[in-house]
Design an enzyme around this catalytic site. Structure first.
Site, mmCIF file in Angstrom:
data_model
loop_
_atom_site.group_PDB
_atom_site.id
_atom_site.type_symbol
_atom_site.label_atom_id
_atom_site.label_comp_id
_atom_site.label_asym_id
_atom_site.label_seq_id
_atom_site.Cartn_x
_atom_site.Cartn_y
_atom_site.Cartn_z
ATOM 1 N N ARG A 58 66.711 29.614 -29.729
ATOM 2 C CA ARG A 58 66.824 29.097 -31.097
ATOM 3 C C ARG A 58 67.231 30.181 -32.095
ATOM 4 O O ARG A 58 67.712 29.879 -33.177
ATOM 5 C CB ARG A 58 65.503 28.468 -31.526
ATOM 6 C CG ARG A 58 65.212 27.134 -30.825
ATOM 7 C CD ARG A 58 63.894 26.551 -31.262
ATOM 8 N NE ARG A 58 62.774 27.395 -30.847
ATOM 9 C CZ ARG A 58 61.502 27.125 -31.105
ATOM 10 N NH1 ARG A 58 61.190 26.039 -31.782
ATOM 11 N NH2 ARG A 58 60.546 27.918 -30.683
ATOM 12 N N LYS A 115 58.167 29.272 -12.038
ATOM 13 C CA LYS A 115 56.837 28.682 -11.915
ATOM 14 C C LYS A 115 56.183 28.655 -13.303
ATOM 15 O O LYS A 115 56.603 29.418 -14.175
ATOM 16 C CB LYS A 115 55.995 29.460 -10.901
ATOM 17 C CG LYS A 115 55.408 30.769 -11.443
ATOM 18 C CD LYS A 115 54.407 31.335 -10.478
ATOM 19 C CE LYS A 115 53.684 32.533 -11.045
ATOM 20 N NZ LYS A 115 52.641 32.244 -12.030
ATOM 21 N N HIS A 158 58.914 34.788 -7.225
ATOM 22 C CA HIS A 158 59.458 36.135 -7.059
ATOM 23 C C HIS A 158 58.770 36.920 -5.944
ATOM 24 O O HIS A 158 59.324 37.887 -5.429
ATOM 25 C CB HIS A 158 59.417 36.918 -8.387
ATOM 26 C CG HIS A 158 58.049 37.345 -8.813
ATOM 27 N ND1 HIS A 158 57.236 36.556 -9.604
ATOM 28 C CD2 HIS A 158 57.356 38.479 -8.576
ATOM 29 C CE1 HIS A 158 56.104 37.192 -9.835
ATOM 30 N NE2 HIS A 158 56.140 38.352 -9.219
ATOM 31 N N LYS A 187 60.418 39.778 -2.734
ATOM 32 C CA LYS A 187 60.041 41.164 -2.496
ATOM 33 C C LYS A 187 60.443 41.585 -1.086
ATOM 34 O O LYS A 187 60.219 40.862 -0.114
ATOM 35 C CB LYS A 187 58.527 41.350 -2.693
ATOM 36 C CG LYS A 187 58.065 41.180 -4.141
ATOM 37 C CD LYS A 187 56.574 41.356 -4.256
ATOM 38 C CE LYS A 187 56.093 41.180 -5.679
ATOM 39 N NZ LYS A 187 56.567 42.241 -6.588
ATOM 40 N N ASP A 234 47.523 30.434 -11.120
ATOM 41 C CA ASP A 234 48.546 31.418 -11.458
ATOM 42 C C ASP A 234 48.999 32.237 -10.256
ATOM 43 O O ASP A 234 50.152 32.662 -10.200
ATOM 44 C CB ASP A 234 48.001 32.357 -12.545
ATOM 45 C CG ASP A 234 49.088 33.234 -13.148
ATOM 46 O OD1 ASP A 234 50.119 32.682 -13.562
ATOM 47 O OD2 ASP A 234 48.891 34.464 -13.208
ATOM 48 N N HIS A 291 52.116 32.127 -5.266
ATOM 49 C CA HIS A 291 52.450 33.414 -4.642
ATOM 50 C C HIS A 291 51.714 33.661 -3.322
ATOM 51 O O HIS A 291 52.328 33.923 -2.282
ATOM 52 C CB HIS A 291 52.125 34.564 -5.594
ATOM 53 C CG HIS A 291 52.882 34.539 -6.873
ATOM 54 N ND1 HIS A 291 54.194 34.132 -6.957
ATOM 55 C CD2 HIS A 291 52.524 34.889 -8.141
ATOM 56 C CE1 HIS A 291 54.611 34.230 -8.210
ATOM 57 N NE2 HIS A 291 53.621 34.675 -8.938
ATOM 58 N N LYS A 318 42.064 39.488 -12.231
ATOM 59 C CA LYS A 318 42.431 40.388 -13.322
ATOM 60 C C LYS A 318 41.318 41.424 -13.498
ATOM 61 O O LYS A 318 40.159 41.181 -13.179
ATOM 62 C CB LYS A 318 42.584 39.595 -14.629
ATOM 63 C CG LYS A 318 43.700 38.564 -14.633
ATOM 64 C CD LYS A 318 45.037 39.229 -14.839
ATOM 65 C CE LYS A 318 46.121 38.196 -15.109
ATOM 66 N NZ LYS A 318 47.455 38.834 -15.254
#
Length: 512
Positions: A63, A171, A201, A205, A258, A263, A363
């Site tokens: 935008r 994703k 992704h 790898k 996530d 993954h 995390k």
């Protein structure tokens, strides 16, 4: 071609020596982080290595009002900043930038797509792209279906002259099984499955791809790759950082969605799938999909014993006070979000029946690391170290990041002292020192594959749905349970319940 090469189902010169036809890439969300940090640096690096065709062009859309020149300059700054282990060639950039264009506009406005069509037609005429276009959706996931439908309505999804049109979708592919199916239904009304590239992704790898080479290019380990010799497998995807300003997004996603649903389950499938008949897109993805469909679906009363939910709290790490998740910007102070998830999966097939697969991610763990640890059964009889603890079982570690390589631990006689005493030693393979060449980024590999029409490393809809089915009972249980959070400190390896989950089967987490 030699006889050996012609008889090898994994010898596919067309895949490994890609010839990319003249084409363009149109990036939706081109003013965002993904474009600046990953996509443009990857495309520039492919140009640097002369892997892109003459006349290759990029059209960015967002935008924000910008001219072609302003967009080119912004991308130049990003490429210089984010290109990894590569030189920046100013002369090459000047040539590369001549093929970069920009269309400002709202993706909900049909007029925006008309402007894109006019730009692509002009590029086809001036730069000889043959009408071939790869649409890359780097927008918020809520816009995916709408953008694709606009591409269909505007006529951009097809080319009258016979050029191909493909779409790459980042994703997440839905928020649950139902939304993933609805997203696919809407996208499939415009593009056929062969032209839909769902990008993960991790599959790009080099070290994940090397799992296939390691397993199916060698005969040493494949006879042992089953329940008779393997005790259990641990897949770890740990991050030392927090949510890094993405608290509002992460609050809705969580670690299970996530990382594990996409993954790490894809990594697990790559480690455990059967050998495909040949190294070709459909056959490889057939085997990966078959494996994902074989994952045992947990019943509601099995979730508590086989899945652990965690959330990090504040801590002092080194000389820094680190906030807990609930203190992060944009996060509800009573959020029930999982910043840590650990699940015990079982695969109901002949090869893996009864073998636990422990998958964890989180995390604010002590270090950033992704690896696969395969622990073999101990020797059936302990002949050595009489009266002492039995020697540690053999361990094979496939290191995905950051220290890419493979390590095998086995027992050797300790030369110190007398007697036959054993000590664990390791044989190590390291990508950097063994090959001495730069490893391409995942996005370089995956973009090149999409431009070349190779979907081997992309996820198919049946794989997406199988992954959602594997995690949905866990999500449903967690959503209906209120947890006392935080239950692990930032900088530690997760909640105590995660250790207890393994201990019930006599196992412990390996510390990477």
């Amino acid at each position: 071609m030699t006889d050996a090469a012609s008889s090898n189902p994994f010898h596919d010169p067309l895949r490994f020596e890609k010839r990319i036809p003249p084409c363009s890439v149109l990036i939706f969300g081109a003013n965002g982080d993904l474009t600046m940090r990953k996509l443009l640096p990857a495309l520039y690096r492919l140009a640097y290595e002369r892997k892109l065709p003459s006349g290759f062009s990029i059209v960015g859309n967002s935008r924000t009002a910008m001219t072609h020149e302003q967009f080119r300059e912004k991308m130049r700054v990003s490429v210089e900043k984010f290109i990894e282990n590569s030189p920046f060639d100013a002369a090459l950039w000047e040539d590369f930038a001549r093929g970069i264009f920009y269309i400002a506009g709202d993706i909900s406005d049909p007029a925006c797509y008309l402007a894109m069509k006019q730009q692509l037609d002009q590029i086809e005429k001036d730069r000889g792209t043959g009408g071939n276009v790869l649409f890359y959706l780097s927008t918020q996931p809520s816009f995916y279906a709408s953008v694709v439908e606009h591409l269909g309505a505007s006529g951009l999804s097809k080319h009258e002259g016979g050029g191909w049109r493909r779409v790459v979708i980042e994703k997440p592919f839905g928020h649950d099984l139902e939304s993933a199916q609805e997203l696919n239904r809407r996208i499939s009304t415009v593009f056929s499955e062969r032209d839909i590239y769902r990008i993960d992704h991790y599959l790009g790898k080099e070290t994940v791809q090397n799992v296939l080479a390691f397993r199916f290019g060698n005969t040493i380990f494949e006879p042992l790759w089953n329940r008779q010799y393997i005790s259990h497998v641990q897949v770890t995807g740990a991050e030392s950082i927090g949510v890094e300003g993405r608290g509002a997004y992460y609050q809705e996603a969580g670690a299970l969605r996530d990382m594990i649903q996409n993954h790490l389950l894809q990594v697990l499938a790559t480690v455990t799938m059967e050998a495909p008949s040949q190294f070709e897109s459909d056959t490889v993805r057939d085997e990966r999909a078959k494996l994902l469909r074989s994952i045992k679906i947990l019943k509601p009363d099995e979730v508590e014993a086989n899945a652990v939910k965690g959330q990090y709290g504040p801590a002092r790490i080194g000389n820094e006070d680190v906030p807990g998740f609930r203190q992060e910007h944009g996060v509800n102070p009573e959020a029930q979000t999982d910043t840590y998830a650990a699940v015990t999966f079982f695969i109901d097939n002949w090869r893996w029946a009864g073998v636990p697969f422990y998958v964890r991610t989180g995390k604010r763990l002590p270090k950033r690391v992704t690896d696969i640890a395969i622990r073999f059964h101990p020797a059936p009889l302990s002949l050595f170290n009489s009266g002492e603890i039995s020697p540690a079982p053999n361990l094979l570690i496939l290191r995905i990041q950051p220290d890419e390589g493979i390590s095998l631990r086995f027992q050797s006689k300790d030369p110190a002292g007398g007697g036959m005493k054993l000590r664990p030693v390791s044989m190590d393979f390291n990508y950097g020192s063994s090959f001495g060449t730069r490893t391409p980024s995942a996005y370089e590999t995956l973009l090149l594959d999409a431009l070349g029409g190779d979907s081997t490393l992309y996820t198919r809809q049946d794989m997406v749905e199988a992954s959602w089915r594997a995690v949905e009972p866990i999500l449903n249980c967690w959503n209906n349970t209120k947890y006392k959070f935080p239950n692990y400190d930032a900088g530690t390896w997760g909640p105590k319940a995660s250790d207890e989950m393994l201990a019930r089967r006599g196992h412990t987490w390996r510390i990477p």
